[in-house]
Design a protein around this motif. Sequence first.
Motif, PDB file in Angstrom:
ATOM      1  N   GLY A 166     -41.896 -60.185 -33.449  1.00  8.02           N
ATOM      2  CA  GLY A 166     -42.829 -60.883 -34.318  1.00  8.02           C
ATOM      3  C   GLY A 166     -42.112 -61.888 -35.196  1.00  8.02           C
ATOM      4  O   GLY A 166     -40.916 -61.774 -35.452  1.00  8.02           O
ATOM      5  N   LEU A 167     -42.840 -62.890 -35.649  1.00 10.41           N
ATOM      6  CA  LEU A 167     -42.275 -63.944 -36.471  1.00 10.41           C
ATOM      7  C   LEU A 167     -42.467 -63.631 -37.946  1.00 10.41           C
ATOM      8  O   LEU A 167     -43.511 -63.090 -38.348  1.00 10.41           O
ATOM      9  CB  LEU A 167     -42.940 -65.286 -36.150  1.00 10.41           C
ATOM     10  CG  LEU A 167     -42.803 -65.793 -34.713  1.00 10.41           C
ATOM     11  CD1 LEU A 167     -43.603 -67.078 -34.547  1.00 10.41           C
ATOM     12  CD2 LEU A 167     -41.352 -66.024 -34.348  1.00 10.41           C
ATOM     13  N   THR A 168     -41.481 -63.990 -38.736  1.00  9.09           N
ATOM     14  CA  THR A 168     -41.627 -63.860 -40.183  1.00  9.09           C
ATOM     15  C   THR A 168     -42.567 -64.954 -40.680  1.00  9.09           C
ATOM     16  O   THR A 168     -42.890 -65.910 -39.956  1.00  9.09           O
ATOM     17  CB  THR A 168     -40.268 -64.009 -40.875  1.00  9.09           C
ATOM     18  OG1 THR A 168     -39.784 -65.348 -40.661  1.00  9.09           O
ATOM     19  CG2 THR A 168     -39.250 -63.018 -40.325  1.00  9.09           C
TER      20      THR A 168
ATOM     21  N   GLN B  43     -44.743 -51.588 -32.793  1.00  6.58           N
ATOM     22  CA  GLN B  43     -44.600 -52.982 -32.390  1.00  6.58           C
ATOM     23  C   GLN B  43     -43.232 -53.511 -32.817  1.00  6.58           C
ATOM     24  O   GLN B  43     -42.805 -53.308 -33.953  1.00  6.58           O
ATOM     25  CB  GLN B  43     -45.703 -53.829 -33.038  1.00  6.58           C
ATOM     26  CG  GLN B  43     -45.597 -55.308 -32.735  1.00  6.58           C
ATOM     27  CD  GLN B  43     -45.779 -55.610 -31.267  1.00  6.58           C
ATOM     28  OE1 GLN B  43     -46.595 -54.982 -30.609  1.00  6.58           O
ATOM     29  NE2 GLN B  43     -45.030 -56.563 -30.744  1.00  6.58           N
TER      30      GLN B  43
ATOM     31  N   GLN C 207     -43.333 -68.609 -39.044  1.00  2.77           N
ATOM     32  CA  GLN C 207     -44.688 -69.057 -38.721  1.00  2.77           C
ATOM     33  C   GLN C 207     -44.970 -70.418 -39.361  1.00  2.77           C
ATOM     34  O   GLN C 207     -45.557 -71.312 -38.730  1.00  2.77           O
ATOM     35  CB  GLN C 207     -45.702 -68.022 -39.188  1.00  2.77           C
ATOM     36  CG  GLN C 207     -45.632 -66.691 -38.442  1.00  2.77           C
ATOM     37  CD  GLN C 207     -46.594 -65.673 -39.017  1.00  2.77           C
ATOM     38  OE1 GLN C 207     -47.628 -66.022 -39.600  1.00  2.77           O
ATOM     39  NE2 GLN C 207     -46.266 -64.406 -38.881  1.00  2.77           N
TER      40      GLN C 207
END
Length: 792
Positions: free
Chosen positions: A485-487, A482, A491
Amino acid sequence: MRAPLSWIRDFTPVDAPVSDLVHALNQLGLEVDAVDEPGREILGVRVARILDVVAHPDADKLRLADIDVGDRTTRVVCGAPNIAPGMVVPFAPVGATLPGGFTLERRKIRGVVSDGMLCSAKELGLGDDHSGILDLGADAALGADVREVLGLDDVVFELAVTPNRPDAMCIVGVARELAAHFRWPFAVPEPTLAAGGSEPAVPVEIEAPDRCPRYLARTAGVVLGPAPDWMRRRLLQAGVRAINNVVDVTNYVLLERNQPLHAFDLDRLAGPGIVVRGAGAGERLSTLDGVERVLGPDDLLICDADRVPQALAGIMGGAAAEVRDDTHRILLESAYFERMGIARTSKRLKVRSESSARFERGTDPDGVADAAARAMELLAAVAGAHVATALTDRYPVPIARPRIRVRTTKVNAVLGTALTDADVRAALAPLGIEMSGAGDAIEAVPPTFRPDLEREIDLVEEVARRVGFDAIGRTVPKPEHQVGGLTLRQQERRRVADALVGAGLAEAVTIPLVAPAAATRYRAATPVAVANPLRAEESVLRPTLLPGLAAAAARNAARGRADVALFELGRVFLAPDAPGALPTEREAVAGLLAGTVRRAPVEPDRPVDAHDAVDAVGTVLDCLGVTGVRLVPAPVPGFAAGAAARVTADGAPVGVVGVLADASLAAESLPGPAVAFELDLDALADAPRRDRGFTAPSPYPPSGIDLALVVDDAVPAADLVATVRGAAGDLAEAAWCFDEFRDDRLGVGRRSLAVSLRIRAADRTLTDAEVAAVRDACVAAAAAAHGAVLRT
């Protein structure tokens, strides 16, 4: 830039339809904004010579002109006052078409048949001049198509060249790209120059070699006058106004080879000689546009032997040594200037020229001499120049060409292709890129006219352009793991924004530059000053988000929207702790509520108050799960005295909240009331968080306890609530203060705070005795901790 097709053909034999050329240029990254074909609507107009002019028998303002078209003679009726025997003019015979779709027919004019018409510039679509018939000049061939004589059969491409492609800002560069794309031969002819002047070389001294790595000076005697028609026509097609033959030659070479040149009147230079130096603070120079400019140490000057400024290097010449009608000797400047220095001076002085636009993108340091030779070649042809044999070319440290490793495997990995080493070589070689080696050890050396080629990925892009983006198939990436994505911080940032929007606030985005007065209004610290602010009034970086929100609220109020609830997430900038250190950047969230809270008909409307700001703070802290929060009453800059508090988490300061002071409202022209808060998200990241584990809710009913406790004014309500909740132990679910009562009977400096406590057991229904015991424990704890007395 405008690129005439006929000019491009001087360097490569273009043999493709215009539509194919447009498609190719777009694929090569030279976006075609427009295609101008000025002679497209002109058909059948020919060159004719007037043989005789006689009066019209029945009209005072009309005359009859007998003309020779080369293969025949005829007569036309003409009302223009400037026609005369021997004049060579455009003739539109019967059946010819003029701009606008107008087709000529044979017709009688006041009883005399006219076999067509003679044309003015306006009738050919060349301008608004309708005062007389256009004179084509005695050397125009009789019977020739006027489009060829006037260059109206040409096609002009209007190109949008990106800043990273300075090599494409000239005709040679466009021709090189097209030749490489269509695999046509490409050649830039070497200038042929019969130099014979005996004047000595002009001495050149470069005091700022980092700003001017190369400077060439060459002199010539000239005969000033208008440039020939072919040169004026090309300059006009390229969008440049013709001035005189000397200046037109410098502009011609600039457009052709991307090398700005400047011609000085040699007799107006002291010495003669050239000194390239930095300007002194406050030094002045009157430039060719008639403006006296105040210079500084960051500006570069071209001076004469007496060090008197004569030009703003790379941007614009000075008025003192301007080429004029009485100029007989010139000094031609051809130089290479460092890019960023030109860009900074051009921006600071707000002066932009064709020269500065090229120098600030990057010109060719190795093309300086060839461009000067080309200019002298043209001056000899159009200005009768006697070119001095001696010249001065100062180039103490030649610009080194980068050596870049290019891997065929990397090219294929990025582009999704299956190219071979030979394919990569074939793609790059026509662009003037020298290569050696093979496989993953190919070494490429870009030419000096391509300053944008610095890394391997730049050459991969060049391969993609040459192969053609439309020829590269589309593939779907298949990552093994993957990606993206957000840290956690990202978030939480989104969670805060979502929570505030859910609470009824609207997100605002303001610029980080504010006025010094606004910066210090809400934070008592020296703000970070900006060296080159966009506006003098906004010259510091914001140390807090509140000035931007206050200004936004004021703008809304000025437009009839006084009731606002705004918040912003962004960075604030704090002055460094030590000299030479960088400013500290911190992530913050702030909110401002102003005007009236509209609740009718549910409840009466009311002005915003501090509780609204505290609720917003609670919303942020709750969505982050921060615990150990307290509001500590304290003076806060920009907030009303006695109506502000600092927010702490586990004893550490994390923000402020309260009512804005009247002085703050007045400074922003913001009608009151207004409340605000600001929280340091970086500090909250280190604050204690509540356990996010799941606890099953109790199935048993809760019990409520309301206490009216009399305490000193100095006791914060939050401390009293915390004490009451702590005394209830594990049974406590919630506690809050819901009322304040003051009366002289309570004592001086004392008030009654009503606290509501909700308790519940997880395994049973609490008995009256258990509830009473909790109530007694809370009263005792409040008395011990705060001297509270239960009001009955």
